[in-house]
Design a protein around this motif. Structure first.
Motif, PDB file in Angstrom:
ATOM      1  N   VAL A 140      53.418  47.684  56.302  1.00 38.66           N
ATOM      2  CA  VAL A 140      52.333  48.238  55.502  1.00 38.66           C
ATOM      3  C   VAL A 140      52.579  47.886  54.044  1.00 38.66           C
ATOM      4  O   VAL A 140      53.711  47.968  53.561  1.00 38.66           O
ATOM      5  CB  VAL A 140      52.284  49.777  55.669  1.00 38.66           C
ATOM      6  CG1 VAL A 140      51.171  50.379  54.863  1.00 38.66           C
ATOM      7  CG2 VAL A 140      52.155  50.152  57.126  1.00 38.66           C
ATOM      8  N   THR A 141      51.546  47.481  53.328  1.00 36.89           N
ATOM      9  CA  THR A 141      51.669  47.231  51.896  1.00 36.89           C
ATOM     10  C   THR A 141      51.051  48.409  51.148  1.00 36.89           C
ATOM     11  O   THR A 141      49.855  48.659  51.256  1.00 36.89           O
ATOM     12  CB  THR A 141      50.975  45.926  51.492  1.00 36.89           C
ATOM     13  OG1 THR A 141      51.535  44.849  52.251  1.00 36.89           O
ATOM     14  CG2 THR A 141      51.158  45.648  50.011  1.00 36.89           C
ATOM     15  N   ILE A 142      51.887  49.140  50.415  1.00 38.17           N
ATOM     16  CA  ILE A 142      51.438  50.293  49.632  1.00 38.17           C
ATOM     17  C   ILE A 142      51.947  50.110  48.207  1.00 38.17           C
ATOM     18  O   ILE A 142      53.150  49.971  47.992  1.00 38.17           O
ATOM     19  CB  ILE A 142      51.966  51.623  50.220  1.00 38.17           C
ATOM     20  CG1 ILE A 142      51.442  51.810  51.650  1.00 38.17           C
ATOM     21  CG2 ILE A 142      51.561  52.796  49.344  1.00 38.17           C
ATOM     22  CD1 ILE A 142      51.988  53.023  52.353  1.00 38.17           C
ATOM     23  N   GLY A 143      51.042  50.089  47.267  1.00 34.68           N
ATOM     24  CA  GLY A 143      51.424  49.924  45.866  1.00 34.68           C
ATOM     25  C   GLY A 143      52.116  48.604  45.593  1.00 34.68           C
ATOM     26  O   GLY A 143      52.991  48.528  44.738  1.00 34.68           O
TER      27      GLY A 143
ATOM     28  N   ARG B 152      54.194  47.113  47.503  1.00 38.60           N
ATOM     29  CA  ARG B 152      55.489  47.056  48.195  1.00 38.60           C
ATOM     30  C   ARG B 152      55.264  46.957  49.695  1.00 38.60           C
ATOM     31  O   ARG B 152      54.443  47.664  50.256  1.00 38.60           O
ATOM     32  CB  ARG B 152      56.308  48.314  47.898  1.00 38.60           C
ATOM     33  CG  ARG B 152      56.662  48.439  46.436  1.00 38.60           C
ATOM     34  CD  ARG B 152      57.409  49.706  46.135  1.00 38.60           C
ATOM     35  NE  ARG B 152      58.533  49.872  47.023  1.00 38.60           N
ATOM     36  CZ  ARG B 152      59.017  51.060  47.381  1.00 38.60           C
ATOM     37  NH1 ARG B 152      58.466  52.158  46.936  1.00 38.60           N
ATOM     38  NH2 ARG B 152      60.052  51.137  48.186  1.00 38.60           N
ATOM     39  N   GLU B 153      56.013  46.082  50.350  1.00 40.16           N
ATOM     40  CA  GLU B 153      55.927  45.953  51.795  1.00 40.16           C
ATOM     41  C   GLU B 153      56.929  46.908  52.436  1.00 40.16           C
ATOM     42  O   GLU B 153      58.122  46.866  52.142  1.00 40.16           O
ATOM     43  CB  GLU B 153      56.212  44.521  52.228  1.00 40.16           C
ATOM     44  CG  GLU B 153      55.130  43.555  51.806  1.00 40.16           C
ATOM     45  CD  GLU B 153      55.358  42.159  52.328  1.00 40.16           C
ATOM     46  OE1 GLU B 153      56.496  41.835  52.749  1.00 40.16           O
ATOM     47  OE2 GLU B 153      54.396  41.385  52.321  1.00 40.16           O
TER      48      GLU B 153
ATOM     49  N   PHE C 266      54.757  58.532  54.662  1.00 39.60           N
ATOM     50  CA  PHE C 266      53.344  58.427  54.318  1.00 39.60           C
ATOM     51  C   PHE C 266      52.563  59.131  55.413  1.00 39.60           C
ATOM     52  O   PHE C 266      52.764  58.858  56.598  1.00 39.60           O
ATOM     53  CB  PHE C 266      52.925  56.956  54.217  1.00 39.60           C
ATOM     54  CG  PHE C 266      51.470  56.740  53.927  1.00 39.60           C
ATOM     55  CD1 PHE C 266      50.993  56.873  52.638  1.00 39.60           C
ATOM     56  CD2 PHE C 266      50.585  56.401  54.933  1.00 39.60           C
ATOM     57  CE1 PHE C 266      49.645  56.661  52.361  1.00 39.60           C
ATOM     58  CE2 PHE C 266      49.241  56.178  54.669  1.00 39.60           C
ATOM     59  CZ  PHE C 266      48.770  56.316  53.370  1.00 39.60           C
TER      60      PHE C 266
ATOM     61  N   MET D  35      49.274  59.541  57.389  1.00 36.80           N
ATOM     62  CA  MET D  35      48.079  58.753  57.678  1.00 36.80           C
ATOM     63  C   MET D  35      47.104  59.616  58.472  1.00 36.80           C
ATOM     64  O   MET D  35      47.403  60.059  59.574  1.00 36.80           O
ATOM     65  CB  MET D  35      48.469  57.506  58.474  1.00 36.80           C
ATOM     66  CG  MET D  35      47.386  56.512  58.634  1.00 36.80           C
ATOM     67  SD  MET D  35      48.064  54.995  59.344  1.00 36.80           S
ATOM     68  CE  MET D  35      46.654  53.942  59.226  1.00 36.80           C
TER      69      MET D  35
ATOM     70  N   THR E 255      41.900  57.161  57.935  1.00 34.40           N
ATOM     71  CA  THR E 255      42.514  56.142  57.079  1.00 34.40           C
ATOM     72  C   THR E 255      42.505  54.800  57.791  1.00 34.40           C
ATOM     73  O   THR E 255      42.989  54.678  58.910  1.00 34.40           O
ATOM     74  CB  THR E 255      43.966  56.528  56.720  1.00 34.40           C
ATOM     75  OG1 THR E 255      43.993  57.808  56.142  1.00 34.40           O
ATOM     76  CG2 THR E 255      44.572  55.516  55.769  1.00 34.40           C
TER      77      THR E 255
ATOM     78  N   MET F 224      43.682  50.805  57.241  1.00 32.16           N
ATOM     79  CA  MET F 224      44.462  49.904  56.380  1.00 32.16           C
ATOM     80  C   MET F 224      44.807  48.638  57.145  1.00 32.16           C
ATOM     81  O   MET F 224      44.776  48.611  58.369  1.00 32.16           O
ATOM     82  CB  MET F 224      45.729  50.588  55.854  1.00 32.16           C
ATOM     83  CG  MET F 224      46.647  51.100  56.908  1.00 32.16           C
ATOM     84  SD  MET F 224      48.198  51.841  56.323  1.00 32.16           S
ATOM     85  CE  MET F 224      47.804  52.616  54.828  1.00 32.16           C
TER      86      MET F 224
END
Length: 81
Positions: free
Chosen positions: A22-25, A27-28, A52, A54, A58, A60
């Motif tokens: 997952v890429t969040i902000g 960051r992987e 996180f 979810m 949601t 993504m």
């Protein structure tokens, strides 16, 4: 040989899997565990120790590693054997 490919997949709380990236902000983060929460939500636990939550609504995009079945040779029986 063990060929693998990374494919982008759109997921929600019902379809995400362990080992998805997952890429969040920017960051992987790789999912290493999931905890089911009330209301079909899931708490994702990443290799870094971060979490996180979810929700079912949601949506993504994640990267999923899968075996590349296109590179495998189909089984063919040889004549006379």
């Amino acid at each position: 040989m063990n060929y693998r490919v990374v494919i982008p997949v759109d997921v929600n709380a019902d379809t995400i899997k362990v080992a998805d990236v997952v890429t969040i902000g920017g960051r992987e983060l790789r999912v290493c565990d999931m905890i089911a929460l009330p209301g079909r939500a899931k708490r994702l636990v990443f290799e870094s120790g971060e979490t996180f939550t979810m929700l079912p609504s949601t949506l993504m995009s994640v990267d999923r590693v899968q075996p590349n079945t296109a590179l495998r040779r189909p089984y063919r029986q040889l004549k006379g054997r």
